[in-house]
Motif scaffolding. Structure first.
Motif, short mmCIF file in Angstrom:
data_model
loop_
_atom_site.label_atom_id
_atom_site.label_comp_id
_atom_site.label_asym_id
_atom_site.label_seq_id
_atom_site.Cartn_x
_atom_site.Cartn_y
_atom_site.Cartn_z
N ASP A 193 0.81 -1.41 -0.16
CA ASP A 193 0.06 0.06 0.04
C ASP A 193 0.99 1.05 0.17
OD1 ASP A 193 -2.55 -1.45 -0.08
OD2 ASP A 193 -2.45 -1.47 2.21
N LYS A 194 2.05 1.23 0.59
CA LYS A 194 2.78 2.32 0.87
C LYS A 194 3.88 2.59 -0.06
CE LYS A 194 2.00 2.65 5.88
NZ LYS A 194 2.78 2.31 7.17
N SER A 195 4.40 1.60 -0.95
CA SER A 195 5.45 1.67 -1.85
C SER A 195 4.89 0.99 -3.15
CB SER A 195 6.69 1.15 -1.57
OG SER A 195 6.42 -0.23 -1.29
N ARG A 196 5.64 1.37 -4.27
CA ARG A 196 5.55 0.86 -5.61
C ARG A 196 6.43 -0.46 -5.67
NH1 ARG A 196 5.96 5.22 -10.01
NH2 ARG A 196 5.48 3.18 -11.24
N ILE A 197 6.44 -1.57 -4.75
CA ILE A 197 7.43 -2.35 -4.70
C ILE A 197 7.40 -3.20 -5.83
CG2 ILE A 197 5.84 -3.89 -3.40
CD1 ILE A 197 8.29 -5.01 -1.75
N GLY A 198 6.22 -3.24 -6.47
CA GLY A 198 6.30 -4.27 -7.77
C GLY A 198 7.13 -3.60 -8.73
N MET B 98 21.31 10.52 -16.18
CA MET B 98 20.41 10.34 -14.81
C MET B 98 19.19 10.05 -14.86
SD MET B 98 23.32 11.52 -13.11
CE MET B 98 22.55 11.84 -11.53
N ASN B 99 18.70 9.26 -13.70
CA ASN B 99 17.27 8.80 -13.71
C ASN B 99 17.02 7.75 -14.92
OD1 ASN B 99 16.68 10.53 -11.50
ND2 ASN B 99 16.46 12.21 -12.93
N THR B 100 18.04 6.96 -15.22
CA THR B 100 17.55 5.82 -16.23
C THR B 100 18.06 4.49 -15.65
OG1 THR B 100 19.82 6.07 -17.44
CG2 THR B 100 18.08 7.35 -18.19
N ARG B 101 17.70 3.36 -16.37
CA ARG B 101 17.95 2.01 -15.90
C ARG B 101 19.62 1.72 -16.32
NH1 ARG B 101 12.93 0.36 -17.89
NH2 ARG B 101 11.18 0.03 -16.20
N HIS B 102 19.95 2.36 -17.56
CA HIS B 102 21.30 2.00 -17.92
C HIS B 102 22.22 2.54 -17.09
CE1 HIS B 102 20.00 5.34 -20.91
NE2 HIS B 102 21.20 5.76 -20.54
N VAL B 103 21.95 3.75 -16.57
CA VAL B 103 23.05 4.13 -15.67
C VAL B 103 23.42 3.47 -14.48
CG1 VAL B 103 21.43 5.62 -14.11
CG2 VAL B 103 23.79 6.61 -14.88
N GLN B 104 22.44 2.60 -14.19
CA GLN B 104 22.90 1.61 -13.03
C GLN B 104 23.25 0.11 -13.51
OE1 GLN B 104 19.10 1.76 -10.23
NE2 GLN B 104 18.25 2.83 -11.95
N MET B 105 23.65 0.11 -15.06
CA MET B 105 23.90 -1.14 -15.31
C MET B 105 25.13 -1.15 -16.26
SD MET B 105 20.32 -2.13 -17.52
CE MET B 105 21.12 -3.48 -18.33
N VAL C 226 19.78 8.18 -9.23
CA VAL C 226 18.42 8.00 -9.59
C VAL C 226 17.43 8.78 -8.58
CG1 VAL C 226 16.49 6.44 -10.19
CG2 VAL C 226 18.98 5.77 -10.87
N GLN C 227 16.76 9.51 -9.05
CA GLN C 227 15.73 10.62 -8.14
C GLN C 227 14.35 10.22 -8.34
OE1 GLN C 227 18.56 12.43 -9.44
NE2 GLN C 227 19.61 11.66 -7.51
N SER C 228 14.20 9.75 -9.54
CA SER C 228 12.61 9.48 -9.97
C SER C 228 12.36 8.10 -9.70
CB SER C 228 12.53 9.58 -11.38
OG SER C 228 13.16 8.61 -12.37
N GLU C 229 10.93 7.81 -9.27
CA GLU C 229 10.58 6.52 -9.20
C GLU C 229 10.69 5.45 -10.34
OE1 GLU C 229 6.80 6.33 -7.11
OE2 GLU C 229 7.65 6.82 -5.22
N ALA C 230 10.66 6.01 -11.57
CA ALA C 230 10.59 5.22 -12.76
C ALA C 230 11.41 4.33 -12.84
CB ALA C 230 10.46 6.26 -14.03
#
Length: 292
Positions: free
Chosen positions: A67-72, A154-161, A234-238
């Motif tokens: 309920d409190k997070s977008r864990i999925g 910044m704020n992308t998936r590939h910056v974490q990969m 990453v600052q955005s939830e996306a």
């Protein structure tokens, strides 16, 4: 079996059992407590009930997490980031290790020395320069039917990969394993007209299952547990992965039951991956012990 040997065996079982309990206690406590109300967690903390599913059990902590997070969404991001990095890392790291251990070229020893030197540099020492670098790198976008450079990493998936695909420690693991494979296989393949990549693909890779499994497990754990880099890049939830998502539950009133439920949920993939690859992982460690 004599009495002394039986006592010695019993002593070893007690020692190993104690160590096993010591290592498993935090995991058991986390999972069991995630099903208890917060009051029961602290009441049972100093007794054996802390690791036993007794008393009032409930799924309220898990409902609160969803309920409190977008864990999925966080979970899917982590699967994509971790899975992509591990797959690319297995190829890149093993290919470089193959070049260092099986081929001969100018500057080979210098590169190997650099790889070994990089093993002692922690992420915290280079994270700020990395952040400055990726903030200046443009991302590829699609506009009016053509690729264009826009924004930043910044704020992308590939910056974490991409910054974590190559890893000095994993290159060295592959190097050590590949070096112990007899080079007679390479010579025989060369006589049949095989190229270096064909030798890598058809000879080295099939014979290196244990080290690939070991690196896959270790790399998966490293990427799944990433926390410092995601909260900086990453600052955005996306594009947010699961680890930084736990910050949601630390506030003015900390809900420890929900924190333990969140932690239990995100620990599950690590356990599943280890169970899948455990036989090859143990075989790799046993083989390393024999060679050592």
């Amino acid at each position: 079996m004599t009495v002394n040997k039986r006592l010695k065996t019993l002593g070893w079982y007690l020692v190993l059992g104690g160590l096993g309990y010591l290592f498993l206690f935090p995991l058991l406590f986390m999972i069991v407590s995630s099903f208890k109300p917060e009051s029961a967690i602290f009441t049972d903390l100093y007794s054996l009930r802390a690791i036993l599913p007794v008393g009032e059990l409930t799924l309220d902590n898990y409902r609160g997490v969803f309920d409190k997070s977008r864990i999925g969404h966080y979970f899917l991001n982590s699967l994509l980031i971790t899975g992509g990095t591990v797959v690319m890392g297995l190829f890149v790291n093993s290919l470089l290790a193959f070049s260092l251990s099986r081929l001969e070229w100018r500057g080979q020893k210098l590169i190997l020395s650099a790889v070994i030197a990089l093993m002692i540099i922690p992420l915290e020492a280079v994270v700020v320069p990395m952040l400055l670098l990726v903030s200046k790198l443009p991302s590829l976008g699609w506009e009016e039917g053509r690729l264009v450079l826009e924004g930043s990493w910044m704020n992308t998936r590939h910056v974490q990969m991409l910054p974590f695909v190559a890893n000095a420690f994993f290159i060295f693991l592959f190097y050590q394993f590949f070096r112990d494979i007899p080079k007679d296989f390479d010579e025989a393949a060369k006589l049949d007209g095989a190229s270096p990549f064909q030798i890598y693909r058809h000879i080295i890779v099939p014979m290196s299952g244990p080290v690939f499994a070991t690196v896959a497990i270790l790399h998966f754990m490293v990427m799944w547990n990433q926390y410092l880099w995601p909260i900086m890049a990453v600052q955005s939830e996306a594009a947010r992965p699961v680890m930084p998502g736990i910050q949601i539950f630390f506030g003015r009133e900390t809900e420890w039951g929900e924190i333990l439920a969140y932690a239990s949920f995100i620990t599950l993939p690590v356990l599943v991956v280890f169970m899948i690859f455990q036989k090859r992982f143990v075989r790799s460690l046993a083989g390393a012990g024999i060679k050592g």
